[in-house]
Design a protein around this motif. Structure first.
Motif, mmCIF file in Angstrom:
data_model
loop_
_atom_site.group_PDB
_atom_site.id
_atom_site.type_symbol
_atom_site.label_atom_id
_atom_site.label_comp_id
_atom_site.label_asym_id
_atom_site.label_seq_id
_atom_site.Cartn_x
_atom_site.Cartn_y
_atom_site.Cartn_z
ATOM 1 N N ALA A 1 9.279 2.496 -12.891
ATOM 2 C CA ALA A 1 8.781 3.271 -11.746
ATOM 3 C C ALA A 1 9.584 4.551 -11.587
ATOM 4 C CB ALA A 1 8.851 2.432 -10.477
ATOM 5 N N ARG A 2 10.893 4.467 -11.757
ATOM 6 C CA ARG A 2 11.762 5.645 -11.651
ATOM 7 C C ARG A 2 11.444 6.668 -12.745
ATOM 8 N NH1 ARG A 2 13.974 5.925 -6.633
ATOM 9 N NH2 ARG A 2 15.100 4.029 -6.080
ATOM 10 N N GLN A 3 11.004 6.168 -13.898
ATOM 11 C CA GLN A 3 10.651 7.050 -15.016
ATOM 12 C C GLN A 3 9.238 7.602 -14.892
ATOM 13 O OE1 GLN A 3 11.325 4.721 -18.604
ATOM 14 N NE2 GLN A 3 13.282 3.991 -17.803
ATOM 15 N N GLY A 4 8.506 7.128 -13.881
ATOM 16 C CA GLY A 4 7.142 7.600 -13.701
ATOM 17 C C GLY A 4 6.121 6.865 -14.548
ATOM 18 N N ILE A 5 6.563 5.800 -15.232
ATOM 19 C CA ILE A 5 5.654 5.030 -16.092
ATOM 20 C C ILE A 5 4.716 4.182 -15.235
ATOM 21 C CG2 ILE A 5 5.526 3.232 -17.872
ATOM 22 C CD1 ILE A 5 8.318 4.244 -18.828
ATOM 23 N N ILE A 6 5.269 3.612 -14.146
ATOM 24 C CA ILE A 6 4.465 2.818 -13.217
ATOM 25 C C ILE A 6 4.221 3.639 -11.962
ATOM 26 C CG2 ILE A 6 4.349 0.729 -11.805
ATOM 27 C CD1 ILE A 6 6.159 -0.660 -13.796
ATOM 28 N N LYS A 7 2.968 3.809 -11.612
ATOM 29 C CA LYS A 7 2.598 4.529 -10.390
ATOM 30 C C LYS A 7 2.405 3.526 -9.252
ATOM 31 C CE LYS A 7 2.214 8.261 -12.929
ATOM 32 N NZ LYS A 7 3.299 9.252 -12.917
ATOM 33 N N ASP A 8 2.463 4.006 -8.026
ATOM 34 C CA ASP A 8 2.204 3.182 -6.826
ATOM 35 C C ASP A 8 3.068 1.923 -6.800
ATOM 36 O OD1 ASP A 8 0.166 4.966 -5.987
ATOM 37 O OD2 ASP A 8 -1.249 3.984 -7.328
ATOM 38 N N PHE A 9 4.347 2.065 -7.117
ATOM 39 C CA PHE A 9 5.238 0.904 -7.129
ATOM 40 C C PHE A 9 5.882 0.742 -5.754
ATOM 41 C CE2 PHE A 9 9.140 -1.472 -8.099
ATOM 42 C CZ PHE A 9 8.590 -2.539 -8.795
ATOM 43 N N THR A 10 5.732 -0.435 -5.184
ATOM 44 C CA THR A 10 6.212 -0.693 -3.832
ATOM 45 C C THR A 10 7.722 -0.467 -3.715
ATOM 46 O OG1 THR A 10 4.480 -2.333 -3.507
ATOM 47 C CG2 THR A 10 6.316 -2.393 -1.970
ATOM 48 N N GLY A 11 8.094 0.316 -2.715
ATOM 49 C CA GLY A 11 9.499 0.610 -2.462
ATOM 50 C C GLY A 11 9.965 1.895 -3.104
ATOM 51 N N ILE A 12 9.229 2.355 -4.114
ATOM 52 C CA ILE A 12 9.591 3.601 -4.797
ATOM 53 C C ILE A 12 8.619 4.707 -4.399
ATOM 54 C CG2 ILE A 12 9.997 4.756 -7.024
ATOM 55 C CD1 ILE A 12 12.035 2.568 -6.394
ATOM 56 N N ASN A 13 7.351 4.551 -4.762
ATOM 57 C CA ASN A 13 6.360 5.566 -4.394
ATOM 58 C C ASN A 13 5.138 4.979 -3.700
ATOM 59 O OD1 ASN A 13 5.302 4.400 -6.728
ATOM 60 N ND2 ASN A 13 5.977 6.096 -8.024
ATOM 61 N N SER A 14 5.314 3.774 -3.175
ATOM 62 C CA SER A 14 4.287 3.127 -2.358
ATOM 63 C C SER A 14 5.026 2.345 -1.270
ATOM 64 C CB SER A 14 3.424 2.196 -3.217
ATOM 65 O OG SER A 14 2.352 1.659 -2.463
ATOM 66 N N PRO A 15 4.530 2.361 -0.033
ATOM 67 C CA PRO A 15 5.296 1.773 1.069
ATOM 68 C C PRO A 15 5.288 0.242 1.093
ATOM 69 C CG PRO A 15 3.175 2.540 1.863
ATOM 70 C CD PRO A 15 3.269 2.977 0.437
ATOM 71 N N TYR A 16 6.338 -0.303 1.699
ATOM 72 C CA TYR A 16 6.365 -1.727 2.059
ATOM 73 C C TYR A 16 6.547 -1.796 3.568
ATOM 74 C CZ TYR A 16 7.551 -6.577 2.705
ATOM 75 O OH TYR A 16 7.540 -7.879 3.146
ATOM 76 N N GLU A 17 5.585 -2.410 4.248
ATOM 77 C CA GLU A 17 5.625 -2.535 5.695
ATOM 78 C C GLU A 17 6.243 -3.885 6.057
ATOM 79 O OE1 GLU A 17 1.513 0.095 6.107
ATOM 80 O OE2 GLU A 17 1.547 -1.990 6.820
ATOM 81 N N GLU A 18 7.454 -3.856 6.567
ATOM 82 C CA GLU A 18 8.159 -5.099 6.881
ATOM 83 C C GLU A 18 7.436 -5.872 7.976
ATOM 84 O OE1 GLU A 18 12.263 -4.626 7.787
ATOM 85 O OE2 GLU A 18 12.758 -3.774 5.817
ATOM 86 N N PRO A 19 7.410 -7.197 7.874
ATOM 87 C CA PRO A 19 6.811 -8.012 8.945
ATOM 88 C C PRO A 19 7.523 -7.783 10.267
ATOM 89 C CG PRO A 19 7.223 -9.333 6.976
ATOM 90 C CD PRO A 19 7.900 -8.021 6.761
ATOM 91 N N GLU A 20 6.755 -7.725 11.348
ATOM 92 C CA GLU A 20 7.337 -7.496 12.670
ATOM 93 C C GLU A 20 7.771 -8.800 13.338
ATOM 94 O OE1 GLU A 20 4.361 -5.291 14.720
ATOM 95 O OE2 GLU A 20 4.829 -3.411 13.693
#
Length: 199
Positions: A150-169
């Protein structure tokens, strides 16, 4: 392709309550959510083993395994992630109807998707377990090498890097796998189930 409107729900001869009585325990979903590398699958399988030794019928649905079969047609766009969780929710509901405990290990990054699954089930049938772990620790673990890609741009939309993770409330449980051992984590889940009268 439109939806088929010529289908009617067929009631089964055995009820969920009858299946639970035969199995000797309640049925419900333990939904493990958290970042990749947080320890969801490890914890889900460890809890499953503990339940097995307590004669509690259970099955683990794991994100990667499901994408090999049922959801192999889905990618990782926001729409596909939502459909992935919707399908898993419906499968989990079938397990609950069959009188079994189902443990799911999915990143499931969006609150709305997790709430959709909760709404499919009845009271005390959906137990959300937030497997909380700092992203730095997850990235250090990186068991599948996904963060590096994901850091290398090989994987797109990776949670925590370039896609959000919404923590449980308001999850039923929070397990901090960077500070709690697997044994401690399993015991927290197990004691919660006992306190709630689920097993």
């Amino acid at each position: 392709m439109g939806k088929n409107t010529n289908i009617v729900w067929h009631e089964q001869s055995l009820t969920k309550e009858e299946r639970r009585k035969q199995n000797g325990h309640n049925s419900f979903v333990i939904w493990f959510t958290g970042l990749s590398g947080s320890g969801k699958s490890t914890l889900a399988n460890a809890v499953a083993s503990k339940l097995y030794h307590e004669d509690v019928r259970n099955y683990v649905l794991d994100g990667d395994n499901i994408r090999h079969g049922l959801n192999k047609d889905l990618g990782f766009s926001e729409e596909d992630r939502t459909e992935n969780i919707r399908r898993i929710g419906e499968v989990a509901k079938l397990f609950v109807d069959s009188g079994q405990v189902v443990l799911t290990a999915f990143i499931s990054p969006f609150k709305a998707d997790r709430n959709l699954v909760r709404d499919l089930l009845q009271d005390k049938e959906f137990i959300e377990v937030f497997v909380k772990c700092p992203i730095d620790t997850c990235e250090e673990r990186d068991p599948k090498g996904l963060y590096a890609k994901a850091r290398q741009g090989i994987i797109k939309d990776f949670t925590g890097i370039n896609s959000p993770y919404e923590e449980p409330e308001n999850p039923e449980l929070v397990i901090e796998t960077n500070s709690q051992s697997i044994e401690e984590s399993v015991e927290i889940v197990f004691q919660y189930l006992k306190q709630q009268g689920l097993i």
